[in-house]
Motif scaffolding. Structure first.
Motif, PDB file in Angstrom:
ATOM      1  N   LEU A 120       8.079  21.712  14.919  1.00  0.00           N
ATOM      2  CA  LEU A 120       6.968  21.437  15.837  1.00  0.00           C
ATOM      3  C   LEU A 120       7.376  20.549  17.018  1.00  0.00           C
ATOM      4  O   LEU A 120       7.133  20.914  18.172  1.00  0.00           O
ATOM      5  N   PRO A 121       8.021  19.407  16.777  1.00  0.00           N
ATOM      6  CA  PRO A 121       8.457  18.593  17.924  1.00  0.00           C
ATOM      7  C   PRO A 121       9.457  19.337  18.795  1.00  0.00           C
ATOM      8  O   PRO A 121       9.473  19.178  20.010  1.00  0.00           O
ATOM      9  N   PHE A 122      10.278  20.179  18.181  1.00  0.00           N
ATOM     10  CA  PHE A 122      11.279  20.983  18.857  1.00  0.00           C
ATOM     11  C   PHE A 122      10.633  21.849  19.948  1.00  0.00           C
ATOM     12  O   PHE A 122      11.197  22.050  21.015  1.00  0.00           O
ATOM     13  N   TRP A 123       9.429  22.348  19.671  1.00  0.00           N
ATOM     14  CA  TRP A 123       8.728  23.205  20.624  1.00  0.00           C
ATOM     15  C   TRP A 123       7.855  22.387  21.578  1.00  0.00           C
ATOM     16  O   TRP A 123       7.269  22.946  22.495  1.00  0.00           O
ATOM     17  N   THR A 124       7.719  21.095  21.343  1.00  0.00           N
ATOM     18  CA  THR A 124       6.834  20.290  22.179  1.00  0.00           C
ATOM     19  C   THR A 124       7.595  19.751  23.383  1.00  0.00           C
ATOM     20  O   THR A 124       8.751  19.383  23.280  1.00  0.00           O
ATOM     21  N   SER A 125       6.918  19.699  24.489  1.00  0.00           N
ATOM     22  CA  SER A 125       7.540  19.279  25.743  1.00  0.00           C
ATOM     23  C   SER A 125       8.266  17.940  25.615  1.00  0.00           C
ATOM     24  O   SER A 125       7.760  16.992  25.022  1.00  0.00           O
ATOM     25  N   VAL A 126       9.454  17.877  26.180  1.00  0.00           N
ATOM     26  CA  VAL A 126      10.241  16.640  26.179  1.00  0.00           C
ATOM     27  C   VAL A 126       9.491  15.536  26.931  1.00  0.00           C
ATOM     28  O   VAL A 126       9.497  14.369  26.537  1.00  0.00           O
ATOM     29  N   LEU A 127       8.799  15.927  28.004  1.00  0.00           N
ATOM     30  CA  LEU A 127       8.032  14.947  28.780  1.00  0.00           C
ATOM     31  C   LEU A 127       6.893  14.364  27.959  1.00  0.00           C
ATOM     32  O   LEU A 127       6.625  13.175  28.007  1.00  0.00           O
ATOM     33  N   VAL A 128       6.210  15.236  27.199  1.00  0.00           N
ATOM     34  CA  VAL A 128       5.101  14.775  26.373  1.00  0.00           C
ATOM     35  C   VAL A 128       5.606  13.739  25.377  1.00  0.00           C
ATOM     36  O   VAL A 128       4.990  12.705  25.139  1.00  0.00           O
ATOM     37  N   TYR A 131       6.373  10.475  27.029  1.00  0.00           N
ATOM     38  CA  TYR A 131       5.099   9.795  27.297  1.00  0.00           C
ATOM     39  C   TYR A 131       4.566   9.154  26.025  1.00  0.00           C
ATOM     40  O   TYR A 131       4.133   7.994  26.022  1.00  0.00           O
ATOM     41  N   ALA A 132       4.624   9.902  24.931  1.00  0.00           N
ATOM     42  CA  ALA A 132       4.138   9.377  23.651  1.00  0.00           C
ATOM     43  C   ALA A 132       4.902   8.107  23.268  1.00  0.00           C
ATOM     44  O   ALA A 132       4.304   7.118  22.814  1.00  0.00           O
ATOM     45  N   HIS A 172      14.530  11.117  18.472  1.00  0.00           N
ATOM     46  CA  HIS A 172      13.354  11.937  18.175  1.00  0.00           C
ATOM     47  C   HIS A 172      13.495  13.342  18.743  1.00  0.00           C
ATOM     48  O   HIS A 172      13.161  14.331  18.095  1.00  0.00           O
ATOM     49  N   ILE A 236      16.051  12.957  31.302  1.00  0.00           N
ATOM     50  CA  ILE A 236      14.633  12.582  31.352  1.00  0.00           C
ATOM     51  C   ILE A 236      14.346  11.320  30.545  1.00  0.00           C
ATOM     52  O   ILE A 236      13.704  10.387  31.031  1.00  0.00           O
TER      53      ILE A 236
ATOM     54  N   TYR B  20       8.030   9.857  11.570  1.00  0.00           N
ATOM     55  CA  TYR B  20       8.670   9.515  12.853  1.00  0.00           C
ATOM     56  C   TYR B  20       8.678  10.733  13.779  1.00  0.00           C
ATOM     57  O   TYR B  20       8.475  10.616  14.985  1.00  0.00           O
ATOM     58  N   PRO B  24       4.357  10.554  16.875  1.00  0.00           N
ATOM     59  CA  PRO B  24       4.311  10.423  18.338  1.00  0.00           C
ATOM     60  C   PRO B  24       3.604  11.587  19.029  1.00  0.00           C
ATOM     61  O   PRO B  24       2.887  11.375  20.008  1.00  0.00           O
ATOM     62  N   ILE B  25       3.791  12.816  18.520  1.00  0.00           N
ATOM     63  CA  ILE B  25       3.142  13.915  19.247  1.00  0.00           C
ATOM     64  C   ILE B  25       1.672  14.041  18.868  1.00  0.00           C
ATOM     65  O   ILE B  25       0.909  14.646  19.591  1.00  0.00           O
ATOM     66  N   VAL B  28      -0.924  11.153  20.873  1.00  0.00           N
ATOM     67  CA  VAL B  28      -1.380  11.379  22.242  1.00  0.00           C
ATOM     68  C   VAL B  28      -2.803  11.964  22.261  1.00  0.00           C
ATOM     69  O   VAL B  28      -3.588  11.685  23.159  1.00  0.00           O
ATOM     70  N   ASP B 202       8.606  23.919  30.198  1.00  0.00           N
ATOM     71  CA  ASP B 202       9.031  22.540  29.969  1.00  0.00           C
ATOM     72  C   ASP B 202      10.091  22.066  30.951  1.00  0.00           C
ATOM     73  O   ASP B 202      10.385  20.884  31.031  1.00  0.00           O
ATOM     74  N   PHE B 223       6.436  14.130  35.641  1.00  0.00           N
ATOM     75  CA  PHE B 223       7.605  13.252  35.644  1.00  0.00           C
ATOM     76  C   PHE B 223       7.479  12.184  36.723  1.00  0.00           C
ATOM     77  O   PHE B 223       7.672  10.999  36.471  1.00  0.00           O
ATOM     78  N   LEU B 226       4.821   9.728  35.760  1.00  0.00           N
ATOM     79  CA  LEU B 226       5.246   8.820  34.687  1.00  0.00           C
ATOM     80  C   LEU B 226       6.206   7.754  35.195  1.00  0.00           C
ATOM     81  O   LEU B 226       6.261   6.647  34.662  1.00  0.00           O
ATOM     82  N   SER B 238      -0.808  16.225  28.319  1.00  0.00           N
ATOM     83  CA  SER B 238       0.108  16.266  27.174  1.00  0.00           C
ATOM     84  C   SER B 238      -0.555  16.916  25.970  1.00  0.00           C
ATOM     85  O   SER B 238       0.065  17.713  25.265  1.00  0.00           O
ATOM     86  N   SER B 245       1.946  24.290  22.306  1.00  0.00           N
ATOM     87  CA  SER B 245       3.151  24.494  21.486  1.00  0.00           C
ATOM     88  C   SER B 245       2.797  24.745  20.020  1.00  0.00           C
ATOM     89  O   SER B 245       3.474  25.508  19.339  1.00  0.00           O
ATOM     90  N   VAL B 249       4.188  27.968  17.987  1.00  0.00           N
ATOM     91  CA  VAL B 249       4.851  27.930  16.677  1.00  0.00           C
ATOM     92  C   VAL B 249       4.124  28.863  15.712  1.00  0.00           C
ATOM     93  O   VAL B 249       4.745  29.622  14.961  1.00  0.00           O
TER      94      VAL B 249
END
Lengths: 297, 261
Positions: A120-128, A131-132, A172, A236, B20, B24-25, B28, B202, B223, B226, B238, B245, B249
């Motif tokens: 799941l994190p793998f598919w989530t935007s690096v920017l997001v 930010y998190a 991460h 980034i 971990y 974080p995701i 948000v 992305d 970007f 931020l 976000s 995403s 998946v």
């Protein structure tokens, strides 16, 4: 049919087969061509230009490279980049190996849950994700507020806008790149080998150490190389979580272009970075196939 | 399963690592529904003001449109190109193709900042700077390795003699591929397309160098925002991206399960 005729016929067949094979290879090259043209024009060609730029300053020169070798600012950036990459890779291996191992040992449903949580994190935007981590780690961030609320700290901890924050967020982002090749390799380890080890009287720890761990080494190499190389080129995360204090090599390249329009210097730094990456890939490909590193197999 | 102290330690450790990865995701999302100008948790009051701010901002909407359009076009172009290349790599015996394969995987190996200044160099000389076509082309290049790797994985699990049978029965190569091979490697092709889509969506650094004027991508705007300040509107964006995403998946998982059945 005489012997001569038979020979002739066989030659004809061979001829046809060879021609057929040639045409087949031609078709394959044709199918490859469109993708190849895109990569050649947008990547290979400009790389050649970068090489040229790095040796040019009103004439052929090694000045840009000399500056990299002598200017302490470049030296600092390269050592910082390698230090962060070593730390990140080590941490990713330390955190990732048990996760891959657990996914292997769990019943299918839970194994899928673990893998989904990794992917799941793998598919989530690096920017997001950057930010998190800013939300969590900054001075007024959730972690500092929680710790202060619990009375554990008086002063907020400096978790973001420095090397620590950069490393936390980078691990991460790169952890899935460690777990997935590890899991793929572990899955292929024959269970009977481990059982055989156990039946020969090894304790679980002993069997793990002598049988399982060595057999999982291709995955360890693949994950380690991939994470290390990706980290060397990170941009980034250090830019956002480093607070301008964590100047990794990528950022030196971009600053040379954006702020100073120093294409020669930028090219030379870029090529040194690229050479490091290339050498690591080459060294790793002596141990395991390149496709394996990149997840093609 | 036998529960022992070492295994309890292992599960505990793995649980922490997964937290971990995931917290974080997820964190948000509640922040994006906060009423507060500054981030605090739990939010003092709930509101959708940051979503409103996003959906009513002309700049953000234009960027979102650019990003979506570019990502869709990238997937539409990169998938057939990458699939054709993967097919060629899989069926070729020549050394030439083997070495060309490394060239095709290069966009994945070369540090992104080097790719960015390289693309910038080409575009500055061809008038592709600050155009949508330029963005699409760069993203196609960047996503090709992912499509190729995904499709190659599918082809390795497929028995090529089936296609040969179809051809010996009189179908030409393209038809036999479409009728016999493609349906069976569909899941890998879909995964490749999703990878291309998400790579384009992305991508930030190349866009930072080559997009501008009317066509700025969402991630480029995010970007720069931020770098300046932590604007809660970003929390809303976000969350939307994260929801997207999750969906992807799920889609990838579903397409895989369908092909298993």
């Amino acid at each position: 049919m005489s012997v001569a005729q038979a020979t002739l016929a066989r030659d004809d067949v061979m001829d046809i087969a060879i021609r057929h094979a040639r045409r087949e290879q031609g078709t394959m090259l044709l199918l490859l061509a469109p993708a190849l043209v895109v990569v050649a024009v947008l990547l290979v060609l400009p790389l050649g230009w970068l090489v040229w730029q790095s040796f040019w300053n009103d004439g052929l020169t090694l000045e840009h490279y000399r500056r990299i070798a002598t200017d302490p600012a470049y030296w600092t950036s390269f050592t910082l980049t390698f230090r962060i990459s070593f730390l990140v890779t080590g941490l990713a291996l330390l955190l990732g190996y048990p996760v891959a191992y657990a996914a292997l040992k769990l019943p299918p449903f839970w194994a899928n849950v673990v893998l989904a949580l990794v992917v799941l994190p793998f598919w989530t935007s690096v920017l997001v994700r950057a930010y998190a981590w800013l939300i969590l780690l900054q001075r007024t961030g959730l972690i500092n507020e929680a710790l202060a609320g619990l009375g554990l700290i008086d002063q907020p901890l400096e978790l973001a806008y420095n090397e620590l924050g950069t490393i936390i967020a980078t691990v991460h982002i790169l952890l899935p790149f460690m777990v997935l090749p590890l899991y793929a390799t572990m899955q292929k380890i024959p269970g009977d080998l481990v059982q055989a080890g156990a039946s020969l009287g090894g304790t679980p720890l002993h069997v793990f150490w002598r049988v399982f761990l060595p057999l999982s080494m291709p995955g360890v190499i693949a994950g380690t190389v991939l994470v290390f190389i990706l980290c060397l080129g990170f941009y980034i995360t250090p830019e956002l979580l480093g607070g301008g204090r964590v100047l990794m090599v990528s950022m030196i390249v971009s600053r040379n272009v954006e702020l100073y329009a120093e294409w020669g210097a930028a090219s030379a730094v870029a090529l040194v970075l690229l050479a490091c990456v290339g050498l690591l890939f080459f060294a790793a490909s002596r141990l395991i196939s390149l496709e394996r590193i990149l997840g093609a197999r | 399963m036998r529960v022992s102290i070492p295994s309890l330690l292992l599960w505990g450790f793995v649980g922490l690592v997964l937290l971990y990865l995931i917290v974080p995701i997820l964190i948000v999302m509640p922040m994006s529904f906060s009423d507060a100008r500054f981030l605090s948790f739990p939010p003092p009051a709930w509101s959708t003001r940051w979503y409103e701010a996003f959906f009513t901002s002309r700049n953000w909407m234009a960027a979102a449109q650019t990003s979506l359009l570019v990502a869709v076009l990238t997937a539409l172009i990169a998938t057939p190109l990458g699939t054709a290349a993967a097919y060629a790599i899989h069926n070729s015996t020549s050394r030439l193709v083997r070495s060309l394969q490394i060239v095709l995987l290069m966009p994945m190996m070369v540090p992104i900042i080097i790719v960015a200044i390289g693309v910038f160099f080409v575009y500055a000389r061809t008038g592709l700077l600050a155009t949508r076509a330029g963005l699409v082309l760069a993203d196609v290049m960047l996503s090709l390795p992912y499509v190729i790797i995904a499709v190659l994985a599918g082809l390795r699990g497929f028995d090529m003699t089936q296609e040969m049978v179809a051809r010996s029965l009189g179908m030409n190569r393209l038809r036999s591929f479409m009728a016999v091979t493609l349906p069976q490697i569909k899941a890998s092709v879909v995964t490749g397309a999703l990878f291309a889509f998400i790579t384009a969506l992305d991508e930030t650094i190349v866009a930072l160098f080559i997009s501008g004027g009317r066509y700025q991508t969402l991630t480029k705007r995010m970007f720069t925002a931020l770098r300046d300040e932590i604007d809660p509107t970003i929390a809303a964006i976000s969350s939307l991206l994260t929801a997207a995403s999750f969906l992807i998946v799920l889609l990838a998982g579903a397409s895989r399960r369908n092909s298993d059945a």
